[in-house]
Scaffold this motif. Structure first.
Motif, PDB file in Angstrom:
ATOM      1  N   TYR A 153       0.837  -1.200   0.000  1.00  0.00           N
ATOM      2  CA  TYR A 153       0.000   0.000   0.000  1.00  0.00           C
ATOM      3  C   TYR A 153       0.871   1.249   0.000  1.00  0.00           C
ATOM      4  O   TYR A 153       2.022   1.234   0.451  1.00  0.00           O
ATOM      5  CB  TYR A 153      -0.925   0.001   1.228  1.00  0.00           C
ATOM      6  N   LEU A 158      -7.089  -3.320   1.346  1.00  0.00           N
ATOM      7  CA  LEU A 158      -6.652  -3.254   2.739  1.00  0.00           C
ATOM      8  C   LEU A 158      -7.786  -3.677   3.679  1.00  0.00           C
ATOM      9  O   LEU A 158      -7.566  -4.419   4.650  1.00  0.00           O
ATOM     10  CB  LEU A 158      -6.178  -1.838   3.057  1.00  0.00           C
ATOM     11  N   CYS A 194      -8.099  -7.485   3.433  1.00  0.00           N
ATOM     12  CA  CYS A 194      -6.926  -8.164   4.000  1.00  0.00           C
ATOM     13  C   CYS A 194      -6.914  -8.052   5.523  1.00  0.00           C
ATOM     14  O   CYS A 194      -6.558  -9.003   6.225  1.00  0.00           O
ATOM     15  CB  CYS A 194      -5.652  -7.564   3.414  1.00  0.00           C
ATOM     16  N   TYR A 195      -7.324  -6.883   6.052  1.00  0.00           N
ATOM     17  CA  TYR A 195      -7.272  -6.641   7.494  1.00  0.00           C
ATOM     18  C   TYR A 195      -8.614  -6.929   8.177  1.00  0.00           C
ATOM     19  O   TYR A 195      -8.790  -6.631   9.356  1.00  0.00           O
ATOM     20  CB  TYR A 195      -6.859  -5.193   7.768  1.00  0.00           C
ATOM     21  N   TYR A 255      -5.223   4.940   7.370  1.00  0.00           N
ATOM     22  CA  TYR A 255      -5.834   3.815   8.075  1.00  0.00           C
ATOM     23  C   TYR A 255      -5.357   3.733   9.525  1.00  0.00           C
ATOM     24  O   TYR A 255      -6.168   3.575  10.452  1.00  0.00           O
ATOM     25  CB  TYR A 255      -5.532   2.510   7.344  1.00  0.00           C
ATOM     26  N   TYR A 277      -1.950   3.964   3.963  1.00  0.00           N
ATOM     27  CA  TYR A 277      -1.667   3.274   5.218  1.00  0.00           C
ATOM     28  C   TYR A 277      -1.671   4.243   6.397  1.00  0.00           C
ATOM     29  O   TYR A 277      -2.149   3.917   7.483  1.00  0.00           O
ATOM     30  CB  TYR A 277      -0.319   2.552   5.133  1.00  0.00           C
ATOM     31  N   GLU A 337      -6.908   0.379  -3.377  1.00  0.00           N
ATOM     32  CA  GLU A 337      -6.035   0.127  -2.229  1.00  0.00           C
ATOM     33  C   GLU A 337      -6.836  -0.012  -0.941  1.00  0.00           C
ATOM     34  O   GLU A 337      -6.603  -0.932  -0.153  1.00  0.00           O
ATOM     35  CB  GLU A 337      -5.022   1.265  -2.074  1.00  0.00           C
TER      36      GLU A 337
END
Length: 397
Positions: free
Chosen positions: A307, A340, A343-344, A315, A312, A336
C-alpha cells in the motif's frame, strides 16, 4: 510563543496547520519544530534569534523544491535536519544586515548518506546507510568524528539512540545497551561506549533527565536519579508496570510522558516511516492482534510494500484516533482501501468503500469499479450494474 491564551482544560487549535499532515515533532529551549509529510519544516519560538513572530514559521531558506526533509532532531538550542538525499543541516547563529543575531540553517560538512539523526542537549549523532555512527558537540565547529563500538558488537546494527542530560544510550539489534557520556553516579566522562546491559528490547530517557530506563524480558530497569530515588547501576524493578511513564510516575510527584511507540512501519516505495503502539493496535484491530501476537511478535520494524504511504497512514490514523474523516477515499485509491479492508478484515472500512462505490457508480465510472466489484464479490451492486447496462443498451437502440 503561539499567541494563545493559557487554557489547561482543553487543547487549542492551531489554524495555520489545518489540513497539514505532521509526521514528527521535537523541541528545545524556547522553540518547537514540526516536520510535515511533504518534507517542510516549521519553527515556533519566543526566542528573538528565531524571529518567528508568535506563530509557526516555514523555514523558507531551505524549503525549496530541492530541499525536502525526512527527519528532525532538537538539542537545547540547536536544530538538526536530515534531507531526503541523506544530507544533514544544522542551525547556527549569524548576523543580519543590521548586525542583529539570528538563527540560520547551514550544511554540515563531512556527513553524507545519513539515514538517522539524534540530538542531545549539547551533542548529536548521525547514522549512515552503512551503519557508521558519527558524533559531534554542538559547540565544536570541527567535522563530526567517527564513533565505534567494541569489536565484539561491530556487526550489530543500531536499533535506537536516546539522550539524557549529559549522556547517550545506544541500543543494538542484538539487545546490547551501551552508555556514553557523564556517569549517572559520578562525574567521570566516558570517551568511548561502555556496555551496561544485555538482552534489551526498548529504552527511554529525556534530554533533560539524569536517569535511564530499559525494558528486558518483560521487566523494567532503571539507572540514575528520579526525584529522591537513586540507583547506582541498572536495577530491575520487581513491581509490574505497563509503560516507562508508569515507572516514572511511581517515583516522582511530577510524571513524565514518553513516546509509547514500539513498532515502526516502513511504507511504500519511498520507505516512509510511521510509528505506532502495538498494544493499542492489538486492542482495536483483530488483524493486528493476530499478526502482532504471531508473525510480527518479535518485530519492531515492519515493511509494508502493498500500500502507499497516504493510504496506510490514513488507516492507522483512523485506528489510533477513531476519526473516520481521516479515510479520504477517491477513485484513485479506492482499490487500495478495498484491498486493505479485506486483508485486514475491517468491516467498517469495507462499508466506507461500498458507500463510496455506490454513490459514484455510473456509466462513466463503471470501468473503474467493475473490476473491484467482481474481485471482492460485491453482489449487492448487481442490480445497479444491470440498470446501468440496460440504460446503455436502450440508448444504443
Amino acid at each position: 510563543m503561539l499567541s494563545l491564551k493559557h487554557d489547561s482544560s482543553k487543547p487549542q487549535k492551531i489554524y495555520l496547520l489545518n489540513y497539514i499532515k505532521i509526521v514528527q515533532v521535537d523541541f528545545g529551549d524556547n522553540f518547537v519544530v514540526l516536520l510535515t509529510n511533504d518534507g517542510h519544516v516549521y519553527v515556533a519560538s519566543d526566542d528573538y534569534f528565531w524571529n518567528t513572530k508568535k506563530t509557526f514559521k516555514l523555514l523558507t531558506d531551505i524549503n525549496d523544491n530541492n530541499d525536502r526533509f525526512k527527519m528532525i532532531a532538537c538539542g537545547t538550542r540547536d536544530l538538526l535536519l536530515l534531507r531526503k538525499d541523506g544530507t544533514v543541516f544544522k542551525s547556527t547563529q549569524t548576523l543580519n544586515s543590521n548586525r542583529i543575531p539570528l538563527k540560520c540553517i547551514e550544511l554540515v560538512e563531512g556527513l553524507k548518506n545519513v539515514k538517522l539523526i539524534a540530538c542531545g542537549p549539547d551533542h548529536y549523532f548521525a547514522l549512515t546507510n552503512r551503519e557508521k555512527l558519527y558524533g559531534q558537540s554542538h559547540e565544536n565547529d570541527s567535522k563530526p568524528k567517527f564513533f565505534q563500538f567494541p569489536r565484539d558488537s561491530i556487526n550489530s546494527r543500531i536499533k535506537d539512540i536516546a539522550f539524557g542530560e549529559y549522556f547517550s544510550l545506544f541500543l543494538l539489534e542484538n539487545g546490547e545497551l551501551y552508555f556514553c557520556g557523564k556517569d549517572l553516579t559520578n562525574t567521570d566522562i566516558y570517551s568511548s561506549s561502555k556496555l551496561v546491559l544485555g538482552q534489551v528490547e526498548r529504552i527511554a530517557t529525556t534530554k533533560y533527565s539524569k536517569f535511564a530506563l530499559a525494558y528486558s524480558k518483560s521487566s523494567y530497569y532503571v539507572w540514575g536519579k528520579i526525584y529522591k530515588h537513586h540507583w547506582s547501576s541498572f536495577t530491575k524493578l520487581n513491581a509490574k508496570f505497563e509503560s516507562f511513564a508508569a515507572v516514572v510516575e511511581k517515583f516522582t510527584p511530577s510524571p513524565l510522558t514518553f513516546d509509547n511507540y514500539d513498532v515502526e512501519f516502513i511504507v511504500g516505495q519511498q520507505k516512509q516511516r510511521i510509528l505506532a503502539c502495538k498494544f493499542y493496535l492489538k486492542s482495536v484491530s483483530e488483524y493486528f492482534c493476530k499478526m502482532l501476537s504471531g508473525k510480527w511478535l518479535e518485530k519492531d520494524r515492519i515493511i509494508i510494500d502493498s500500500y502507499s504511504y497516504d493510504t496506510y497512514y490514513s488507516y492507522l490514523n483512523k485506528l489510533h484516533c477513531g476519526d473516520k474523516d481521516s479515510i479520504k477515499i477517491n477513485a484513485n485509491n479506492i482499490g487500495e482501501f478495498t484491498d486493505l479492508a479485506h486483508c485486514y478484515c475491517d468491516q467498517e472500512l469495507i462499508g466506507y468503500c461500498k458507500n463510496f462505490i455506490r454513490n459514484d457508480l455510473n456509466e462513466k465510472t463503471i470501468q473503474i469499479y467493475l473490476p473491484i466489484i467482481s474481485k471482492y464479490q460485491f453482489d449487492e451492486f448487481n442490480d445497479k450494474l444491470r440498470q446501468i447496462t440496460f440504460e446503455n443498451l436502450k440508448t444504443l437502440c
